[in-house]
Write a protein that holds these residues in place. Structure first.
Motif, PDB file in Angstrom:
ATOM      1  N   PHE A 229       0.007   3.448  -2.108  1.00 48.17           N
ATOM      2  CA  PHE A 229      -1.151   3.309  -1.224  1.00 48.17           C
ATOM      3  C   PHE A 229      -1.712   1.901  -1.297  1.00 48.17           C
ATOM      4  CE2 PHE A 229      -1.159   7.911  -1.974  1.00 48.17           C
ATOM      5  CZ  PHE A 229      -1.151   8.342  -0.665  1.00 48.17           C
ATOM      6  N   GLU A 230      -1.741   1.359  -2.471  1.00 45.32           N
ATOM      7  CA  GLU A 230      -2.247   0.006  -2.658  1.00 45.32           C
ATOM      8  C   GLU A 230      -1.389  -0.994  -1.885  1.00 45.32           C
ATOM      9  OE1 GLU A 230      -2.699  -3.208  -6.281  1.00 45.32           O
ATOM     10  OE2 GLU A 230      -2.635  -1.084  -6.755  1.00 45.32           O
ATOM     11  N   GLY A 231      -0.091  -0.884  -2.031  1.00 44.62           N
ATOM     12  CA  GLY A 231       0.811  -1.803  -1.330  1.00 44.62           C
ATOM     13  C   GLY A 231       0.743  -1.635   0.175  1.00 44.62           C
ATOM     14  N   THR A 232       0.716  -0.388   0.617  1.00 46.01           N
ATOM     15  CA  THR A 232       0.646  -0.128   2.054  1.00 46.01           C
ATOM     16  C   THR A 232      -0.673  -0.623   2.625  1.00 46.01           C
ATOM     17  OG1 THR A 232       2.047   1.820   1.807  1.00 46.01           O
ATOM     18  CG2 THR A 232       0.777   1.670   3.823  1.00 46.01           C
ATOM     19  N   GLY A 233      -1.753  -0.346   1.918  1.00 43.60           N
ATOM     20  CA  GLY A 233      -3.063  -0.800   2.391  1.00 43.60           C
ATOM     21  C   GLY A 233      -3.131  -2.306   2.525  1.00 43.60           C
ATOM     22  N   THR A 234      -2.577  -3.005   1.567  1.00 40.81           N
ATOM     23  CA  THR A 234      -2.573  -4.467   1.607  1.00 40.81           C
ATOM     24  C   THR A 234      -1.751  -4.981   2.785  1.00 40.81           C
ATOM     25  OG1 THR A 234      -2.797  -4.563  -0.789  1.00 40.81           O
ATOM     26  CG2 THR A 234      -1.990  -6.550   0.305  1.00 40.81           C
ATOM     27  N   PHE A 235      -0.561  -4.434   2.939  1.00 42.49           N
ATOM     28  CA  PHE A 235       0.329  -4.893   4.005  1.00 42.49           C
ATOM     29  C   PHE A 235      -0.251  -4.597   5.381  1.00 42.49           C
ATOM     30  CE2 PHE A 235       3.813  -4.050   6.972  1.00 42.49           C
ATOM     31  CZ  PHE A 235       4.361  -5.321   7.016  1.00 42.49           C
ATOM     32  N   VAL A 236      -0.711  -3.376   5.579  1.00 43.15           N
ATOM     33  CA  VAL A 236      -1.270  -3.004   6.881  1.00 43.15           C
ATOM     34  C   VAL A 236      -2.554  -3.785   7.139  1.00 43.15           C
ATOM     35  CG1 VAL A 236      -2.253  -1.098   8.210  1.00 43.15           C
ATOM     36  CG2 VAL A 236      -0.142  -0.775   6.949  1.00 43.15           C
ATOM     37  N   GLY A 237      -3.322  -4.061   6.095  1.00 45.48           N
ATOM     38  CA  GLY A 237      -4.520  -4.872   6.255  1.00 45.48           C
ATOM     39  C   GLY A 237      -4.204  -6.264   6.763  1.00 45.48           C
TER      40      GLY A 237
ATOM     41  N   ASN B 286      -8.970  -5.567  19.970  1.00 40.77           N
ATOM     42  CA  ASN B 286      -7.838  -5.034  19.198  1.00 40.77           C
ATOM     43  C   ASN B 286      -8.247  -4.316  17.917  1.00 40.77           C
ATOM     44  OD1 ASN B 286      -6.081  -6.016  21.124  1.00 40.77           O
ATOM     45  ND2 ASN B 286      -5.653  -7.886  20.001  1.00 40.77           N
ATOM     46  N   LEU B 287      -9.506  -4.003  17.767  1.00 42.66           N
ATOM     47  CA  LEU B 287      -9.935  -3.285  16.576  1.00 42.66           C
ATOM     48  C   LEU B 287      -9.311  -1.889  16.526  1.00 42.66           C
ATOM     49  CD1 LEU B 287     -11.645  -3.397  14.048  1.00 42.66           C
ATOM     50  CD2 LEU B 287     -13.577  -2.574  15.379  1.00 42.66           C
ATOM     51  N   THR B 288      -9.299  -1.188  17.667  1.00 43.18           N
ATOM     52  CA  THR B 288      -8.693   0.141  17.706  1.00 43.18           C
ATOM     53  C   THR B 288      -7.199   0.055  17.437  1.00 43.18           C
ATOM     54  OG1 THR B 288     -10.368   0.882  19.280  1.00 43.18           O
ATOM     55  CG2 THR B 288      -8.389   2.223  19.099  1.00 43.18           C
ATOM     56  N   THR B 289      -6.545  -0.958  17.934  1.00 44.02           N
ATOM     57  CA  THR B 289      -5.119  -1.136  17.668  1.00 44.02           C
ATOM     58  C   THR B 289      -4.874  -1.328  16.183  1.00 44.02           C
ATOM     59  OG1 THR B 289      -4.800  -2.115  19.851  1.00 44.02           O
ATOM     60  CG2 THR B 289      -3.088  -2.523  18.220  1.00 44.02           C
ATOM     61  N   ALA B 290      -5.705  -2.113  15.526  1.00 36.18           N
ATOM     62  CA  ALA B 290      -5.553  -2.348  14.093  1.00 36.18           C
ATOM     63  C   ALA B 290      -5.741  -1.056  13.304  1.00 36.18           C
ATOM     64  CB  ALA B 290      -6.558  -3.404  13.627  1.00 36.18           C
ATOM     65  N   VAL B 291      -6.748  -0.283  13.665  1.00 34.85           N
ATOM     66  CA  VAL B 291      -6.991   0.986  12.979  1.00 34.85           C
ATOM     67  C   VAL B 291      -5.880   1.981  13.288  1.00 34.85           C
ATOM     68  CG1 VAL B 291      -8.601   2.920  12.815  1.00 34.85           C
ATOM     69  CG2 VAL B 291      -9.466   0.607  12.925  1.00 34.85           C
ATOM     70  N   HIS B 292      -5.369   1.919  14.493  1.00 30.05           N
ATOM     71  CA  HIS B 292      -4.263   2.783  14.920  1.00 30.05           C
ATOM     72  C   HIS B 292      -3.036   2.539  14.048  1.00 30.05           C
ATOM     73  CE1 HIS B 292      -2.119   5.018  18.102  1.00 30.05           C
ATOM     74  NE2 HIS B 292      -3.329   5.335  18.512  1.00 30.05           N
ATOM     75  N   ILE B 293      -2.755   1.287  13.740  1.00 31.86           N
ATOM     76  CA  ILE B 293      -1.617   0.967  12.880  1.00 31.86           C
ATOM     77  C   ILE B 293      -1.855   1.486  11.460  1.00 31.86           C
ATOM     78  CG2 ILE B 293      -0.418  -0.967  11.774  1.00 31.86           C
ATOM     79  CD1 ILE B 293      -0.500  -2.378  14.440  1.00 31.86           C
ATOM     80  N   TRP B 294      -3.065   1.376  10.986  1.00 29.66           N
ATOM     81  CA  TRP B 294      -3.403   1.913   9.665  1.00 29.66           C
ATOM     82  C   TRP B 294      -3.182   3.424   9.653  1.00 29.66           C
ATOM     83  CZ3 TRP B 294      -8.787   3.449   7.824  1.00 29.66           C
ATOM     84  CH2 TRP B 294      -8.782   3.688   6.456  1.00 29.66           C
ATOM     85  N   LEU B 295      -3.603   4.105  10.704  1.00 30.93           N
ATOM     86  CA  LEU B 295      -3.399   5.549  10.824  1.00 30.93           C
ATOM     87  C   LEU B 295      -1.911   5.893  10.807  1.00 30.93           C
ATOM     88  CD1 LEU B 295      -4.409   8.445  11.467  1.00 30.93           C
ATOM     89  CD2 LEU B 295      -4.280   7.805  13.881  1.00 30.93           C
ATOM     90  N   ALA B 296      -1.109   5.139  11.517  1.00 32.01           N
ATOM     91  CA  ALA B 296       0.334   5.390  11.531  1.00 32.01           C
ATOM     92  C   ALA B 296       0.921   5.253  10.130  1.00 32.01           C
ATOM     93  CB  ALA B 296       1.032   4.424  12.500  1.00 32.01           C
ATOM     94  N   ALA B 297       0.462   4.265   9.388  1.00 29.81           N
ATOM     95  CA  ALA B 297       0.961   4.075   8.021  1.00 29.81           C
ATOM     96  C   ALA B 297       0.575   5.249   7.125  1.00 29.81           C
ATOM     97  CB  ALA B 297       0.423   2.771   7.438  1.00 29.81           C
ATOM     98  N   ILE B 298      -0.646   5.720   7.231  1.00 29.79           N
ATOM     99  CA  ILE B 298      -1.102   6.815   6.380  1.00 29.79           C
ATOM    100  C   ILE B 298      -0.378   8.113   6.742  1.00 29.79           C
ATOM    101  CG2 ILE B 298      -3.109   8.195   5.684  1.00 29.79           C
ATOM    102  CD1 ILE B 298      -2.929   5.222   4.636  1.00 29.79           C
TER     103      ILE B 298
END
Length: 163
Positions: free
Chosen positions: A80-88, A104-116
Motif C-alpha cells: 500500500f505504501e509503494g502503491t500510494g507513493t507511485f499513484v500519488g 483533472n482532480l477527479t481523474t487523479a482520484v479515479h486513478i487512485w481508485l483503480a489502484a486500490i
C-alpha cells in the motif's frame, strides 16, 4: 545472489488468473467513464493501473508466503505504501491549477481508485471489490450525469439571469 525459487509456468493458478483478469476488466470499466467524457487517463491508463496493482499485490502475498520463516519480519502491507507513493506521483502530475480553477482532480482520484481496486483484486477480497466497484460506478457515472444535468445547468442558468 540468492533468489527465491522460481514458480514453473505449469503451476498457473486459475485463482490468480481470475484475480488479475477481474482487476483488468474493472480497471477498463473505471476508465470507460473518463474515456466517454473525453478526459485524460481513460481506458488504457485505468486498466493498466488496476491490473498492475493486482499483479503487485499477488506477487507480494505470494513472496510473503514463499519466503516467510520463523523470525523474518516481512510486511506485505508495504504494498500500500509503494502503491500510494507511485499513484500519488502520477496524480500530482495530472492535477493542473489554471486561473484559480483546478482541473483533472477527479481523474487523479479515479486513478487512485483503480489502484486500490486492483490491490483488492490481487488480495482476493471479493466483497470489498464488489462494493468498491459498485460505489465507484455510481459516484463517477450516475453522479456525473446528475451533476451535468442539474448542477451545471443551474450554474449556467444563474449566469444568464444575472446578465
Amino acid at each position: 545472489m540468492v533468489l527465491n525459487p522460481a514458480v514453473p509456468l505449469h503451476w498457473i493458478d486459475t485463482d490468480v488468473v481470475f484475480r488479475l483478469g477481474l482487476a483488468a476488466v474493472l480497471g477498463l470499466l473505471l476508465g470507460l467513464d473518463r474515456e466517454l467524457k473525453g478526459h485524460s487517463a481513460g481506458l488504457r491508463t485505468h486498466g493498466i493501473v488496476c491490473f498492475t496493482a493486482a499483479v503487485m499485490t499477488v506477487s507480494a502475498i505470494a513472496l510473503y508466503h514463499q519466503l516467510a520463516t520463523e523470525g523474518t519480519r516481512m510486511d506485505p502491507l508495504r504494498i500500500f505504501e509503494g502503491t500510494g507513493t507511485f499513484v500519488g506521483i502520477i496524480a500530482a502530475g495530472l492535477i493542473v491549477v489554471s486561473k484559480g480553477e483546478v482541473r483533472n482532480l477527479t481523474t487523479a482520484v479515479h486513478i487512485w481508485l483503480a489502484a486500490i481496486i486492483g490491490i483488492a483484486c490481487g488480495a482476493g477480497q471479493w466483497p470489498l471489490v464488489l462494493v468498491a466497484a459498485l460505489v465507484a460506478v455510481v459516484m463517477l457515472t450516475v453522479l456525473g450525469v446528475a451533476e451535468e444535468r442539474w448542477l451545471k445547468h443551474r450554474e449556467r442558468g444563474s449566469g444568464t439571469d444575472a446578465e
